[in-house]
Write a protein that holds these residues in place. Structure first.
Motif, PDB file in Angstrom:
ATOM      1  N   PHE A 138       4.090   4.088  -4.825  1.00  0.00           N
ATOM      2  CA  PHE A 138       2.944   3.203  -4.611  1.00  0.00           C
ATOM      3  C   PHE A 138       2.849   2.233  -5.781  1.00  0.00           C
ATOM      4  O   PHE A 138       3.226   2.548  -6.907  1.00  0.00           O
ATOM      5  CB  PHE A 138       1.639   4.003  -4.530  1.00  0.00           C
ATOM      6  CG  PHE A 138       1.501   4.838  -3.285  1.00  0.00           C
ATOM      7  CD1 PHE A 138       1.051   4.275  -2.097  1.00  0.00           C
ATOM      8  CD2 PHE A 138       1.813   6.187  -3.299  1.00  0.00           C
ATOM      9  CE1 PHE A 138       0.907   5.041  -0.951  1.00  0.00           C
ATOM     10  CE2 PHE A 138       1.682   6.967  -2.161  1.00  0.00           C
ATOM     11  CZ  PHE A 138       1.229   6.396  -0.978  1.00  0.00           C
ATOM     12  N   GLU A 139       2.345   1.039  -5.493  1.00  0.00           N
ATOM     13  CA  GLU A 139       2.050   0.095  -6.563  1.00  0.00           C
ATOM     14  C   GLU A 139       0.860  -0.763  -6.158  1.00  0.00           C
ATOM     15  O   GLU A 139       0.572  -0.928  -4.970  1.00  0.00           O
ATOM     16  CB  GLU A 139       3.258  -0.798  -6.879  1.00  0.00           C
ATOM     17  CG  GLU A 139       3.585  -1.819  -5.814  1.00  0.00           C
ATOM     18  CD  GLU A 139       4.589  -2.853  -6.280  1.00  0.00           C
ATOM     19  OE1 GLU A 139       4.667  -3.109  -7.501  1.00  0.00           O
ATOM     20  OE2 GLU A 139       5.287  -3.422  -5.419  1.00  0.00           O
ATOM     21  N   MET A 140       0.176  -1.300  -7.156  1.00  0.00           N
ATOM     22  CA  MET A 140      -0.925  -2.224  -6.910  1.00  0.00           C
ATOM     23  C   MET A 140      -0.371  -3.645  -6.962  1.00  0.00           C
ATOM     24  O   MET A 140       0.295  -4.015  -7.925  1.00  0.00           O
ATOM     25  CB  MET A 140      -2.030  -2.037  -7.950  1.00  0.00           C
ATOM     26  CG  MET A 140      -2.654  -0.653  -7.926  1.00  0.00           C
ATOM     27  SD  MET A 140      -3.379  -0.207  -6.316  1.00  0.00           S
ATOM     28  CE  MET A 140      -4.758  -1.349  -6.238  1.00  0.00           C
ATOM     29  N   LEU A 187      -1.363   2.616   5.682  1.00  0.00           N
ATOM     30  CA  LEU A 187      -1.616   3.443   4.497  1.00  0.00           C
ATOM     31  C   LEU A 187      -2.329   4.741   4.866  1.00  0.00           C
ATOM     32  O   LEU A 187      -2.059   5.800   4.286  1.00  0.00           O
ATOM     33  CB  LEU A 187      -2.443   2.660   3.474  1.00  0.00           C
ATOM     34  CG  LEU A 187      -1.725   1.518   2.755  1.00  0.00           C
ATOM     35  CD1 LEU A 187      -2.659   0.838   1.761  1.00  0.00           C
ATOM     36  CD2 LEU A 187      -0.464   2.010   2.054  1.00  0.00           C
ATOM     37  N   ASN A 190      -6.608  -6.847  -5.782  1.00  0.00           N
ATOM     38  CA  ASN A 190      -5.446  -5.960  -5.794  1.00  0.00           C
ATOM     39  C   ASN A 190      -5.481  -5.039  -4.585  1.00  0.00           C
ATOM     40  O   ASN A 190      -6.549  -4.636  -4.125  1.00  0.00           O
ATOM     41  CB  ASN A 190      -5.410  -5.113  -7.078  1.00  0.00           C
ATOM     42  CG  ASN A 190      -5.070  -5.951  -8.291  1.00  0.00           C
ATOM     43  OD1 ASN A 190      -4.147  -6.752  -8.252  1.00  0.00           O
ATOM     44  ND2 ASN A 190      -5.829  -5.781  -9.358  1.00  0.00           N
ATOM     45  N   ARG A 191      -4.307  -4.732  -4.077  1.00  0.00           N
ATOM     46  CA  ARG A 191      -4.230  -3.771  -2.975  1.00  0.00           C
ATOM     47  C   ARG A 191      -3.083  -2.806  -3.240  1.00  0.00           C
ATOM     48  O   ARG A 191      -2.093  -3.145  -3.899  1.00  0.00           O
ATOM     49  CB  ARG A 191      -4.025  -4.488  -1.639  1.00  0.00           C
ATOM     50  CG  ARG A 191      -2.745  -5.283  -1.536  1.00  0.00           C
ATOM     51  CD  ARG A 191      -2.683  -6.029  -0.238  1.00  0.00           C
ATOM     52  NE  ARG A 191      -1.680  -7.096  -0.277  1.00  0.00           N
ATOM     53  CZ  ARG A 191      -1.656  -8.110   0.569  1.00  0.00           C
ATOM     54  NH1 ARG A 191      -2.553  -8.206   1.531  1.00  0.00           N
ATOM     55  NH2 ARG A 191      -0.726  -9.040   0.477  1.00  0.00           N
ATOM     56  N   ARG A 192      -3.222  -1.614  -2.697  1.00  0.00           N
ATOM     57  CA  ARG A 192      -2.196  -0.579  -2.861  1.00  0.00           C
ATOM     58  C   ARG A 192      -1.119  -0.768  -1.792  1.00  0.00           C
ATOM     59  O   ARG A 192      -1.441  -0.913  -0.606  1.00  0.00           O
ATOM     60  CB  ARG A 192      -2.839   0.797  -2.724  1.00  0.00           C
ATOM     61  CG  ARG A 192      -1.996   1.928  -3.280  1.00  0.00           C
ATOM     62  CD  ARG A 192      -2.723   3.245  -3.157  1.00  0.00           C
ATOM     63  NE  ARG A 192      -2.108   4.269  -3.972  1.00  0.00           N
ATOM     64  CZ  ARG A 192      -2.198   5.551  -3.738  1.00  0.00           C
ATOM     65  NH1 ARG A 192      -2.896   5.976  -2.696  1.00  0.00           N
ATOM     66  NH2 ARG A 192      -1.617   6.435  -4.518  1.00  0.00           N
TER      67      ARG A 192
END
Length: 202
Positions: free
Chosen positions: A54-56, A36, A67-69
């Motif tokens: 991008f999404e969480m 990232l 949660n992670r990106r």
């Protein structure tokens, strides 16, 4: 070492092929946060090939769900990313597999969709067509057998093979062909070429 055979290249809603930063990290033995960081550092260059999606995503840890990106890269973006990465053996292997996977997925998407016959008559017609195609392929395989056997015999030989000896090899593998007929066939398909007059090379 990572198992590269199971790369999951995904297709998004618009039909564009993408691979996630998590997959890239997992298959290259590089930390996801480092992947990232590379994307953030060179975001302008990545966006030359379209916006980075991008999404969480939730994931479970010992302390509970967090949660992670995650970034989803198209083919050009994924190709750019791997050029920024150090060429360790696992990264090189991943690069090769990634190129193959994208190519195979593009081919699959470009292939005409197979339609299911809607009537009994259409199903019979399709079955007959497939049977003819199979027969044609089998006939072609039989016809090509001497060529394949010849090529295999030459390719696996560690020394020179005389045409007469090759005829014996073919006979031992169920292909009846004499040395004279084999010479004629080799000339006809271009394995032997005329040098001078009636003389042929071998």
């Amino acid at each position: 070492m990572s198992e590269i055979q199971s790369i999951n290249i995904i297709e998004d809603a618009e039909g564009e092929l993408r691979v996630s930063s998590l997959i890239i990290a997992g298959r290259t033995d590089v930390e996801h946060r480092a992947i990232l960081q590379l994307i953030r550092t060179h975001l302008a260059e990545f966006e030359d090939f379209g916006g980075v999606a991008f999404e969480m995503q939730p994931f479970v840890t010992a302390g509970g769900t967090q949660n992670r990106r995650v970034a989803h890269l198209n083919e050009q973006q994924a190709t750019l990313l791997i050029t920024f990465m150090k060429n360790t053996p696992v990264v090189v292997a991943f690069k090769l597999e990634l190129v193959k996977q994208f190519y195979q997925m593009r081919q699959a998407l470009a292939a005409p969709r197979f339609s299911i016959p809607q009537t009994y008559a259409a199903a019979l017609e399709l079955a007959a067509l497939q049977a003819r195609e199979i027969e044609s392929l089998e006939a072609q395989a039989v016809q090509d057998a001497p060529k394949v056997l010849f090529a295999d015999s030459v390719a696996t030989s560690s020394t020179t093979i005389l045409v007469g000896d090759l005829a014996k090899i073919l006979k031992g593998n169920g292909v009846e062909v004499g040395a004279n007929r084999l010479f004629e066939w080799l000339r006809r398909v271009g394995f032997l070429i005329r040098r001078q007059g009636a003389d042929w090379n071998s």
